[in-house]
Design a protein around this motif. Structure first.
Motif, PDB file in Angstrom:
ATOM      1  N   ILE A 148       0.822  -1.207   0.000  1.00 43.81           N
ATOM      2  CA  ILE A 148       0.000   0.000   0.000  1.00 43.81           C
ATOM      3  C   ILE A 148       0.857   1.258   0.000  1.00 43.81           C
ATOM      4  O   ILE A 148       0.507   2.265  -0.627  1.00 43.81           O
ATOM      5  CB  ILE A 148      -0.956  -0.014   1.216  1.00 43.81           C
ATOM      6  N   VAL A 149       1.989   1.209   0.694  1.00 45.27           N
ATOM      7  CA  VAL A 149       2.862   2.390   0.773  1.00 45.27           C
ATOM      8  C   VAL A 149       3.371   2.768  -0.613  1.00 45.27           C
ATOM      9  O   VAL A 149       3.218   3.910  -1.057  1.00 45.27           O
ATOM     10  CB  VAL A 149       4.050   2.128   1.720  1.00 45.27           C
ATOM     11  N   ILE A 150       3.959   1.796  -1.314  1.00 42.34           N
ATOM     12  CA  ILE A 150       4.502   2.068  -2.656  1.00 42.34           C
ATOM     13  C   ILE A 150       3.370   2.151  -3.676  1.00 42.34           C
ATOM     14  O   ILE A 150       3.315   3.062  -4.506  1.00 42.34           O
ATOM     15  CB  ILE A 150       5.510   0.982  -3.059  1.00 42.34           C
ATOM     16  N   GLY A 151       2.448   1.201  -3.595  1.00 41.45           N
ATOM     17  CA  GLY A 151       1.333   1.172  -4.548  1.00 41.45           C
ATOM     18  C   GLY A 151       0.432   2.378  -4.449  1.00 41.45           C
ATOM     19  O   GLY A 151      -0.290   2.713  -5.397  1.00 41.45           O
ATOM     20  N   GLY A 152       0.478   3.065  -3.295  1.00 40.40           N
ATOM     21  CA  GLY A 152      -0.350   4.256  -3.121  1.00 40.40           C
ATOM     22  C   GLY A 152      -0.039   5.359  -4.110  1.00 40.40           C
ATOM     23  O   GLY A 152      -0.843   6.272  -4.309  1.00 40.40           O
ATOM     24  N   ALA A 153       1.133   5.278  -4.752  1.00 46.48           N
ATOM     25  CA  ALA A 153       1.490   6.287  -5.757  1.00 46.48           C
ATOM     26  C   ALA A 153       0.484   6.308  -6.906  1.00 46.48           C
ATOM     27  O   ALA A 153       0.234   7.366  -7.504  1.00 46.48           O
ATOM     28  CB  ALA A 153       2.889   6.010  -6.295  1.00 46.48           C
ATOM     29  N   ALA A 154      -0.125   5.152  -7.206  1.00 40.48           N
ATOM     30  CA  ALA A 154      -1.093   5.097  -8.301  1.00 40.48           C
ATOM     31  C   ALA A 154      -2.299   5.994  -8.017  1.00 40.48           C
ATOM     32  O   ALA A 154      -2.756   6.744  -8.878  1.00 40.48           O
ATOM     33  CB  ALA A 154      -1.549   3.659  -8.525  1.00 40.48           C
ATOM     34  N   GLY A 155      -2.804   5.933  -6.793  1.00 38.60           N
ATOM     35  CA  GLY A 155      -3.947   6.758  -6.428  1.00 38.60           C
ATOM     36  C   GLY A 155      -3.594   8.208  -6.188  1.00 38.60           C
ATOM     37  O   GLY A 155      -4.481   9.048  -6.035  1.00 38.60           O
ATOM     38  N   SER A 156      -2.280   8.509  -6.167  1.00 40.08           N
ATOM     39  CA  SER A 156      -1.824   9.880  -5.937  1.00 40.08           C
ATOM     40  C   SER A 156      -1.652  10.658  -7.234  1.00 40.08           C
ATOM     41  O   SER A 156      -1.404  11.869  -7.200  1.00 40.08           O
ATOM     42  CB  SER A 156      -0.482   9.848  -5.182  1.00 40.08           C
ATOM     43  N   ILE A 157      -1.771   9.998  -8.359  1.00 39.36           N
ATOM     44  CA  ILE A 157      -1.489  10.620  -9.655  1.00 39.36           C
ATOM     45  C   ILE A 157      -2.592  11.562 -10.166  1.00 39.36           C
ATOM     46  O   ILE A 157      -2.285  12.525 -10.879  1.00 39.36           O
ATOM     47  CB  ILE A 157      -1.155   9.520 -10.690  1.00 39.36           C
ATOM     48  N   PRO A 158      -3.886  11.371  -9.838  1.00 38.30           N
ATOM     49  CA  PRO A 158      -4.908  12.266 -10.387  1.00 38.30           C
ATOM     50  C   PRO A 158      -4.648  13.769 -10.248  1.00 38.30           C
ATOM     51  O   PRO A 158      -4.921  14.514 -11.205  1.00 38.30           O
ATOM     52  CB  PRO A 158      -6.175  11.831  -9.646  1.00 38.30           C
ATOM     53  N   LEU A 179       1.881  14.179  -2.957  1.00 39.56           N
ATOM     54  CA  LEU A 179       2.439  13.712  -1.691  1.00 39.56           C
ATOM     55  C   LEU A 179       1.367  13.600  -0.610  1.00 39.56           C
ATOM     56  O   LEU A 179       1.400  12.668   0.213  1.00 39.56           O
ATOM     57  CB  LEU A 179       3.546  14.665  -1.231  1.00 39.56           C
ATOM     58  N   ILE A 180       0.421  14.514  -0.602  1.00 38.86           N
ATOM     59  CA  ILE A 180      -0.662  14.468   0.387  1.00 38.86           C
ATOM     60  C   ILE A 180      -1.437  13.154   0.265  1.00 38.86           C
ATOM     61  O   ILE A 180      -1.696  12.467   1.261  1.00 38.86           O
ATOM     62  CB  ILE A 180      -1.585  15.689   0.239  1.00 38.86           C
ATOM     63  N   ILE A 181      -1.807  12.790  -0.952  1.00 38.36           N
ATOM     64  CA  ILE A 181      -2.543  11.534  -1.133  1.00 38.36           C
ATOM     65  C   ILE A 181      -1.649  10.335  -0.832  1.00 38.36           C
ATOM     66  O   ILE A 181      -2.090   9.348  -0.227  1.00 38.36           O
ATOM     67  CB  ILE A 181      -3.112  11.431  -2.566  1.00 38.36           C
ATOM     68  N   PHE A 182      -0.391  10.429  -1.227  1.00 40.89           N
ATOM     69  CA  PHE A 182       0.557   9.334  -0.993  1.00 40.89           C
ATOM     70  C   PHE A 182       0.712   9.044   0.500  1.00 40.89           C
ATOM     71  O   PHE A 182       0.709   7.882   0.929  1.00 40.89           O
ATOM     72  CB  PHE A 182       1.912   9.707  -1.608  1.00 40.89           C
ATOM     73  N   LEU A 183       0.827  10.096   1.313  1.00 37.19           N
ATOM     74  CA  LEU A 183       0.987   9.925   2.760  1.00 37.19           C
ATOM     75  C   LEU A 183      -0.325   9.552   3.447  1.00 37.19           C
ATOM     76  O   LEU A 183      -0.318   8.923   4.511  1.00 37.19           O
ATOM     77  CB  LEU A 183       1.541  11.221   3.379  1.00 37.19           C
ATOM     78  N   TRP A 184      -1.436   9.931   2.846  1.00 37.21           N
ATOM     79  CA  TRP A 184      -2.754   9.599   3.385  1.00 37.21           C
ATOM     80  C   TRP A 184      -3.104   8.129   3.190  1.00 37.21           C
ATOM     81  O   TRP A 184      -3.814   7.522   3.998  1.00 37.21           O
ATOM     82  CB  TRP A 184      -3.805  10.477   2.700  1.00 37.21           C
ATOM     83  N   THR A 185      -2.592   7.534   2.127  1.00 34.61           N
ATOM     84  CA  THR A 185      -2.995   6.178   1.739  1.00 34.61           C
ATOM     85  C   THR A 185      -2.700   5.114   2.799  1.00 34.61           C
ATOM     86  O   THR A 185      -3.577   4.286   3.096  1.00 34.61           O
ATOM     87  CB  THR A 185      -2.354   5.795   0.392  1.00 34.61           C
ATOM     88  N   PRO A 186      -1.497   5.055   3.396  1.00 35.95           N
ATOM     89  CA  PRO A 186      -1.255   4.006   4.395  1.00 35.95           C
ATOM     90  C   PRO A 186      -2.209   4.041   5.591  1.00 35.95           C
ATOM     91  O   PRO A 186      -2.812   3.000   5.912  1.00 35.95           O
ATOM     92  CB  PRO A 186       0.209   4.248   4.804  1.00 35.95           C
ATOM     93  N   PRO A 187      -2.398   5.181   6.274  1.00 32.78           N
ATOM     94  CA  PRO A 187      -3.351   5.144   7.394  1.00 32.78           C
ATOM     95  C   PRO A 187      -4.782   4.847   6.955  1.00 32.78           C
ATOM     96  O   PRO A 187      -5.551   4.241   7.707  1.00 32.78           O
ATOM     97  CB  PRO A 187      -3.241   6.541   8.025  1.00 32.78           C
ATOM     98  N   HIS A 188      -5.133   5.249   5.748  1.00 26.86           N
ATOM     99  CA  HIS A 188      -6.472   4.956   5.227  1.00 26.86           C
ATOM    100  C   HIS A 188      -6.664   3.451   5.048  1.00 26.86           C
ATOM    101  O   HIS A 188      -7.623   2.869   5.572  1.00 26.86           O
ATOM    102  CB  HIS A 188      -6.667   5.678   3.894  1.00 26.86           C
ATOM    103  N   PHE A 189      -5.749   2.796   4.342  1.00 27.94           N
ATOM    104  CA  PHE A 189      -5.898   1.366   4.056  1.00 27.94           C
ATOM    105  C   PHE A 189      -5.576   0.498   5.259  1.00 27.94           C
ATOM    106  O   PHE A 189      -6.180  -0.556   5.456  1.00 27.94           O
ATOM    107  CB  PHE A 189      -5.032   0.975   2.854  1.00 27.94           C
ATOM    108  N   TRP A 190      -4.610   0.910   6.051  1.00 32.15           N
ATOM    109  CA  TRP A 190      -4.257   0.080   7.201  1.00 32.15           C
ATOM    110  C   TRP A 190      -5.362   0.067   8.245  1.00 32.15           C
ATOM    111  O   TRP A 190      -5.557  -0.935   8.923  1.00 32.15           O
ATOM    112  CB  TRP A 190      -2.952   0.576   7.825  1.00 32.15           C
TER     113      TRP A 190
END
Length: 299
Positions: A148-158, A179-190
């Motif tokens: 999710i940490v690395i893969g979160g870059a995909a959802g950060s591209i929009p 970067l905001i979406i990238f850093l948000w993704t781990p706590p969201h999914f975890w």
């Protein structure tokens, strides 16, 4: 016989089944973040035609990526309670059909964006598709708890897609939105993975709570929440948003950090605060991009 069964099952597929294949709720969130970036980049409401084709291209690309994701993950989806009713698992849509649908949507997206927007936007939509399908779904998801940490870059591209559509180039502000979406993704999914831990364990997906345990997951989630606050403040320093953005970013950022305090004190099988953190993460993402629009229009 197998082909005959697939034809009968496919005939039961509805428009809703094909829509489910694209994960429309996720598309909606990604399109909103791209549009907010367009508004901030332009400093006003961007032209309707440009907005329509840029967001349609992004939606098509994202839908295609999700369809390919469901095609590849249909085996683990079958053993997880939250995904076992997906149309590929139930047999309503044949796997090959989902795969070609996904590829076709991506190719159509590239053609549309090249025709009506610009080449940089087409590049970013394509990168988003490839990152989600190849890097996250095929390579990382089943191999590492950092999926999710690395893969979160995909959802950060929009936001990069939205910024490129308006300006034709990148900027520090666009990368901070990324970067905001990238850093948000781990706590969201975890936080989701904390109360869906058994699902991921059954499917053999090495999500952080399964591999590292709940305590490590929660502490890492809290660290990302703090870093997220820092990134959101940094966006204000680029002067693309007004002080109203900073005020909202501080309030919701501190609020998101605050929910991690009771989360850290909670222990399995209690998951009340894991669920609250997940829902708070959704409110956070909505709020921070709303704040960007408000701050961008009034600067």
């Amino acid at each position: 016989m197998i082909h005959a069964v697939e034809e009968v099952q496919a005939s039961r597929a509805t428009l809703g089944d094909y829509l489910t294949l694209t994960k429309p709720r996720i598309i909606a969130l990604l399109v909103v973040t791209a549009y907010c970036a367009m508004v901030v980049a332009d400093g006003r409401i961007p032209p309707l035609g440009l907005t329509f084709f840029a967001l349609l291209g992004l939606a098509m690309s994202t839908a295609g990526a999700h369809a390919v994701n469901m095609w590849y993950d249909r085996d683990i989806d079958a053993v997880m309670s939250r995904t076992r009713r997906r149309p590929l698992v139930t047999g309503k849509i044949p796997p090959q059909q989902a795969l070609w649908m996904g590829i076709g949507l991506e190719l159509a997206s590239i053609a549309l964006v090249l025709w009506r927007v610009n080449s940089l936007t087409a590049v970013w939509t394509t990168i988003g598709f490839l990152f989600y399908v190849v890097i996250y779904t095929i390579w990382l998801k089943r191999r590492t708890p950092q999926n999710i940490v690395i893969g979160g870059a995909a959802g950060s591209i929009p936001p990069l897609v939205g910024w490129a559509a308006v300006t034709g180039h990148m900027s520090v502000a666009a990368w901070l939105m990324f970067l905001i979406i990238f850093l948000w993704t781990p706590p969201h999914f975890w936080s989701l993975a904390l109360y869906k831990r058994d699902d991921y364990q059954r499917a053999g997906v090495p999500m952080m709570p399964v591999v590292r345990g709940e305590r490590s997951t929660k502490w890492q989630s809290a660290v990302y929440a703090v870093l997220l606050l820092g990134a959101s403040i940094a966006l204000y320093a680029t002067h693309v948003v007004d002080v109203i953005y900073l005020v909202i970013a501080l309030i919701i950022g501190l609020g998101f950090i605050a929910v991690h305090v009771p989360l850290l004190r909670e222990h399995m099988p209690q998951v009340r605060w894991a669920k609250r953190t997940f829902h708070m993460s959704l409110w956070y993402m909505t709020g921070i991009f709303f704040a960007m629009v408000a701050g961008g229009l009034w600067r």
